[in-house]
Structure formats: C-alpha cells, structure tokens
Design an enzyme around this catalytic site. Structure first.
Site, PDB file in Angstrom:
ATOM      1  CE  LYS A   8     -47.121  37.517   7.703  1.00  0.00           C
ATOM      2  NZ  LYS A   8     -47.013  36.509   8.885  1.00  0.00           N
ATOM      3  NE  ARG A  83     -52.440  35.602   6.014  1.00  0.00           N
ATOM      4  CZ  ARG A  83     -51.840  36.066   7.225  1.00  0.00           C
ATOM      5  NH1 ARG A  83     -51.552  35.160   8.132  1.00  0.00           N
ATOM      6  NH2 ARG A  83     -52.020  37.262   7.634  1.00  0.00           N
ATOM      7  NE  ARG A 128     -52.925  40.708  16.208  1.00  0.00           N
ATOM      8  CZ  ARG A 128     -52.184  40.279  15.004  1.00  0.00           C
ATOM      9  NH1 ARG A 128     -51.423  41.255  14.447  1.00  0.00           N
ATOM     10  NH2 ARG A 128     -52.563  39.485  14.510  1.00  0.00           N
TER      11      ARG A 128
HETATM   12  P1  ADP Z   1     -50.404  37.228  11.658  1.00  0.00           P
HETATM   13  O1  ADP Z   1     -49.555  37.167  10.417  1.00  0.00           O
HETATM   14  O2  ADP Z   1     -49.505  37.501  12.917  1.00  0.00           O
HETATM   15  O3  ADP Z   1     -51.160  35.992  11.770  1.00  0.00           O
HETATM   16  P2  ADP Z   1     -52.270  39.150  10.435  1.00  0.00           P
HETATM   17  O4  ADP Z   1     -52.303  40.522  10.830  1.00  0.00           O
HETATM   18  O5  ADP Z   1     -51.350  39.208   9.176  1.00  0.00           O
HETATM   19  O6  ADP Z   1     -51.478  38.200  11.769  1.00  0.00           O
HETATM   20  O7  ADP Z   1     -53.570  38.375  10.379  1.00  0.00           O
HETATM   21  C1  ADP Z   1     -54.594  38.347  11.256  1.00  0.00           C
HETATM   22  C2  ADP Z   1     -55.732  37.436  10.875  1.00  0.00           C
HETATM   23  O8  ADP Z   1     -56.473  38.227   9.871  1.00  0.00           O
HETATM   24  C3  ADP Z   1     -55.164  36.114  10.456  1.00  0.00           C
HETATM   25  O9  ADP Z   1     -55.270  35.068  11.540  1.00  0.00           O
HETATM   26  C4  ADP Z   1     -56.575  35.970   9.720  1.00  0.00           C
HETATM   27  O10 ADP Z   1     -57.811  35.448  10.418  1.00  0.00           O
HETATM   28  C5  ADP Z   1     -56.905  37.169   8.958  1.00  0.00           C
HETATM   29  N1  ADP Z   1     -56.204  37.086   7.765  1.00  0.00           N
HETATM   30  C6  ADP Z   1     -55.186  37.772   7.165  1.00  0.00           C
HETATM   31  N2  ADP Z   1     -54.797  37.908   6.054  1.00  0.00           N
HETATM   32  C7  ADP Z   1     -55.776  36.894   5.179  1.00  0.00           C
HETATM   33  C8  ADP Z   1     -55.585  36.060   4.247  1.00  0.00           C
HETATM   34  N3  ADP Z   1     -54.906  36.281   3.336  1.00  0.00           N
HETATM   35  N4  ADP Z   1     -56.477  35.037   4.296  1.00  0.00           N
HETATM   36  C9  ADP Z   1     -57.459  34.829   5.197  1.00  0.00           C
HETATM   37  N5  ADP Z   1     -57.356  35.610   6.294  1.00  0.00           N
HETATM   38  C10 ADP Z   1     -56.535  36.318   6.514  1.00  0.00           C
END
Ligand code: ADP
Length: 188
Positions: A8, A83, A128
């Site tokens: 993504k 999400r 990360r």
């Molecule tokens: P990935 O898609 O690989 O899980 P992201 O960088 O998009 O990684 O997100 C990393 C972390 O940030 C998630 O595991 C969560 O803890 C938090 N996060 C990101 N977007 C949301 C969201 N919309 N709602 C809640 N937590 C979020």
C-alpha cells in the site's frame, strides 16, 4: 486497502504523485510522531509495537485534522485508513463535511505466504519495530478480523477496485493506474 505487506505505502506514494494529489498514510504519521516523541506518538507507539490498531478516536481525530490541510483540497489518497467499521462511519462524516466523496477504493491482493516473506525482508532493511515475525502474524490476524469486513462494505457501494498486488512494483503500479482511469479523474 490491503493486508500488511501488500504494498500500500509503496503504491500510494507513486499513484498520488501521478494523480497530483496528497498521499496520506496513517502509519507514516504515527511513526513520525513516535520519532518526534509527541503526545500522539507516545499514545500510538505501544499499539504499533504490539501489532494492534491505535484506538479509533485517536486515529479519526488525526485524519480529520490532516484532511483539513490545504494540500488535501485538490484530492487525496488515503493509505491505511479506514481500517475498522467505526473508521468508515467517521470517514463518511468527514467526506460529507468536505463535500468530497470517495472515487474508488483500491484493494491490493497478495497471497498470504508472499506477504510474510515481504515483511520479513522489510524488517531486515527498514528497521521498523513492528516487523518481527510474531508481530507480523498478529498484524495479519488483526487485518483479517477488523479490516477484511470493509472489503464487502465498499464492494456493496460499488467503489471497490481489485488489483493483483503480486509481481514487481512497476507492474502493480501499471495495474492500479489502469484500473482507475475514470473514477479517479486520471488523465484529466
Ligand atoms: P502495515 O499496513 O504494513 O500494517 P502501516 O504503516 O500502514 O503498516 O501501519 C502501521 C501501524 O500503524 C499499524 O499496525 C497500526 O498500529 C497503526 N495504524 C495505521 N493506520 C491505522 C488505522 N487506520 N487505525 C488504527 N491504527 C492504525
């Protein structure tokens, strides 16, 4: 949309720049705040490290603020939001206030084993804190429980565009752009 490791973030950056709109990644915003040691960063860090979602109220407030910034006015691509079904409801309200409905919801589809491989590889290069094997598995579970149901929600609204996320970055990019022409005003 797509499970962790679907690509993504990689695609969102390039697609948004091709379309001349802002890429808004909730994960990146949380990580930036965590690095800065801000109050928001402190709230988010523990959830991220455990592979859990940051609570909806915190995430929703942050996105609402971000969507109000000037660079989001011509349009935006949301990466990693919404999400949860509560986030979908909240986003509907925000978009209604902005008078700016969604054009499309892109789902990047990638096989489960390939996802774990990609994330373990990223763990070695990007450092990360949420890319350890147990946290990766937890993030896949959380995705299946809380986010996968959103696929149906957007499919019923006629917004879902499924894109095969396997293959190299350029191939996937070409598929995303090809899937978007009219909906996203691509080539306007
Ligand atoms: P990935 O898609 O690989 O899980 P992201 O960088 O998009 O990684 O997100 C990393 C972390 O940030 C998630 O595991 C969560 O803890 C938090 N996060 C990101 N977007 C949301 C969201 N919309 N709602 C809640 N937590 C979020």
């Amino acid at each position: 949309m797509g499970p962790p490791g679907a690509g993504k973030g990689t695609q969102a950056e390039v697609v948004a720049s091709r379309l001349g709109i802002a890429a808004i990644s909730t994960g990146d915003i949380f990580r930036r705040h965590a690095d800065l040691g801000s109050e928001l960063g402190r709230q988010a860090q523990g959830y991220m490290d455990a592979g859990d979602y940051v609570p909806d109220e915190v995430t929703n407030a942050m996105v609402r603020e971000r969507l109000g910034e000037d660079d989001a006015r011509p349009g935006f691509l949301l990466d990693g939001y919404p999400r949860t079904t509560a986030q979908v409801d909240e986003l509907d309200g925000m978009l209604c206030d902005l008078g700016s409905p969604l054009d499309a919801v892109v789902l990047l589809e990638v096989d489960g084993e390939e996802l774990i491989d990609r994330l373990l590889k990223r763990a070695r290069t990007e450092n990360r804190t949420d890319d350890t094997e147990s946290v990766i598995r937890r993030r896949q579970e959380v995705f299946a429980e809380q986010t996968e149901p959103l696929v149906d929600v957007y499919e019923r609204r006629g917004l879902l565009v499924r894109v095969d996320g396997e293959g190299d970055v350029d191939e996937v990019l070409a598929r995303v752009l090809a899937a978007l022409p009219e909906r996203a005003g691509n080539g306007r």
